[in-house]
Design an enzyme around this catalytic site. Structure first.
Site, PDB file in Angstrom:
ATOM      1  N   ASP A  51     -15.471 -41.290 -34.571  1.00 50.34           N
ATOM      2  CA  ASP A  51     -15.529 -40.807 -36.009  1.00 50.34           C
ATOM      3  C   ASP A  51     -15.507 -41.885 -37.145  1.00 50.34           C
ATOM      4  O   ASP A  51     -15.278 -43.322 -36.449  1.00 50.34           O
ATOM      5  CB  ASP A  51     -14.173 -39.981 -36.448  1.00 50.34           C
ATOM      6  CG  ASP A  51     -14.253 -38.702 -35.639  1.00 50.34           C
ATOM      7  OD1 ASP A  51     -15.231 -38.226 -35.177  1.00 50.34           O
ATOM      8  OD2 ASP A  51     -12.879 -38.403 -35.264  1.00 50.34           O
ATOM      9  N   TYR A 109      -8.878 -44.375 -24.471  1.00 47.10           N
ATOM     10  CA  TYR A 109      -8.650 -45.015 -25.847  1.00 47.10           C
ATOM     11  C   TYR A 109      -7.508 -45.567 -26.062  1.00 47.10           C
ATOM     12  O   TYR A 109      -6.417 -45.241 -24.919  1.00 47.10           O
ATOM     13  CB  TYR A 109      -8.658 -43.685 -26.705  1.00 47.10           C
ATOM     14  CG  TYR A 109     -10.211 -43.253 -27.079  1.00 47.10           C
ATOM     15  CD1 TYR A 109     -10.846 -43.618 -28.257  1.00 47.10           C
ATOM     16  CD2 TYR A 109     -10.646 -42.147 -26.149  1.00 47.10           C
ATOM     17  CE1 TYR A 109     -11.917 -42.731 -28.594  1.00 47.10           C
ATOM     18  CE2 TYR A 109     -11.827 -41.639 -26.479  1.00 47.10           C
ATOM     19  CZ  TYR A 109     -12.361 -42.086 -27.777  1.00 47.10           C
ATOM     20  OH  TYR A 109     -13.743 -41.569 -28.155  1.00 47.10           O
TER      21      TYR A 109
END
Length: 269
Positions: A51, A109
């Site tokens: 994003d 992540y």
């Protein structure tokens, strides 16, 4: 031929990975640079579309081309045409069956929190500042209920386009190095904003606003409105993508920066 690349990028100045009209994207910058080296239009496919504001140190992409270039040209040559906040880390010719997204078995992540009363100017944009002294151990304990294949509706953005909220979390570790707290999470895939929504709720536990058992309760409710606000994108990094060994995809140290595995209290390699 088909080429795979390892990509590192600072997402602060981009409206996400995916190419969009009238705004900057990592994909567009990379495709322009590769097209210059190949002398033909290049379209890339990535392992995970991050994003706006999210960075990557372990992103993997692939593309097909008629151009014959040495692997060094795809790396060094492309870097010469990229902005300073995007870089090719490695290049490798791969089998035709390889696909950066669909061949991947997991994504990993790391989210970095800087726990200090005053913010840092040097680290701005690369971490998320938290003025509270969070309890990393409680955050780690609270996160263990999320392991395995489960319905993550409580941590799924309203605009998520995935057909299912079910995902399989392989590990979720929370560690502290001085004033830094690192949330390390790996799963087969993630629903939209899943990592940031999980971190937002873990912060509530770490701050003492909610008990450890709250995360289990949230998971069971399957209601995004009951969980904490979404954590900022600043501290989030795509650090690794896992593939079957047969593809022989290069591996880099898990970062970002100084946060290599050997420095963390808990790590799943």
């Amino acid at each position: 031929m088909k080429i795979a690349l390892g990509i590192e990028y600072n997402g602060q100045n981009y409206y996400g990975w995916q190419r969009q009209e009238k705004v900057r994207s990592v994909q567009e910058e990379l495709e322009k640079a590769l097209s210059h080296i190949a002398n033909e239009k290049i379209e890339i496919f990535c392992a995970g579309r991050t994003d706006s504001g999210v960075s990557g140190t372990g992103q993997v992409v692939h593309f097909e081309t008629n151009a014959v270039r040495p692997e060094k040209a795809w790396a060094f040559g492309t870097n010469a045409h990229l902005p300073d906040d995007i870089a090719v880390a490695w290049a490798k010719q791969v089998d035709d069956e390889f696909h950066a997204r669909f061949s991947a078995t997991a994504r990993r992540y790391r989210y970095i929190l800087y726990c200090n009363k005053l913010r840092s100017a040097i680290l701005a944009g690369g971490i998320t500042h938290c003025h509270l002294d969070l309890d990393a151990e409680k955050m780690h304990q609270a996160g263990q209920c999320l392991l395995g294949e489960q319905d993550f509706s409580s941590f799924r953005a309203a605009q998520c386009q995935s057909h299912t909220p079910w995902r399989n979390v392989h590990h979720l570790n929370v560690s502290r190095i001085g004033k830094y707290i690192i949330v390390d999470i790996q799963a087969n895939a993630f629903v939209h904003h899943m990592v940031r929504n999980i971190v937002g709720s873990l912060i509530e536990v770490g701050a003492g606003n909610q008990p450890i058992e709250w995360m289990q309760w949230l998971l069971e409710q399957k209601n995004r409105q009951l969980a904490a606000p979404t954590a900022k994108p600043d501290g989030l990094y795509l650090v690794d993508v896992i593939y079957p060994q047969k593809f022989d995809i290069p591996k880099r140290p898990i970062g970002p920066l100084f946060l290599e595995d050997g420095l963390l209290n808990r790590t799943l390699k």
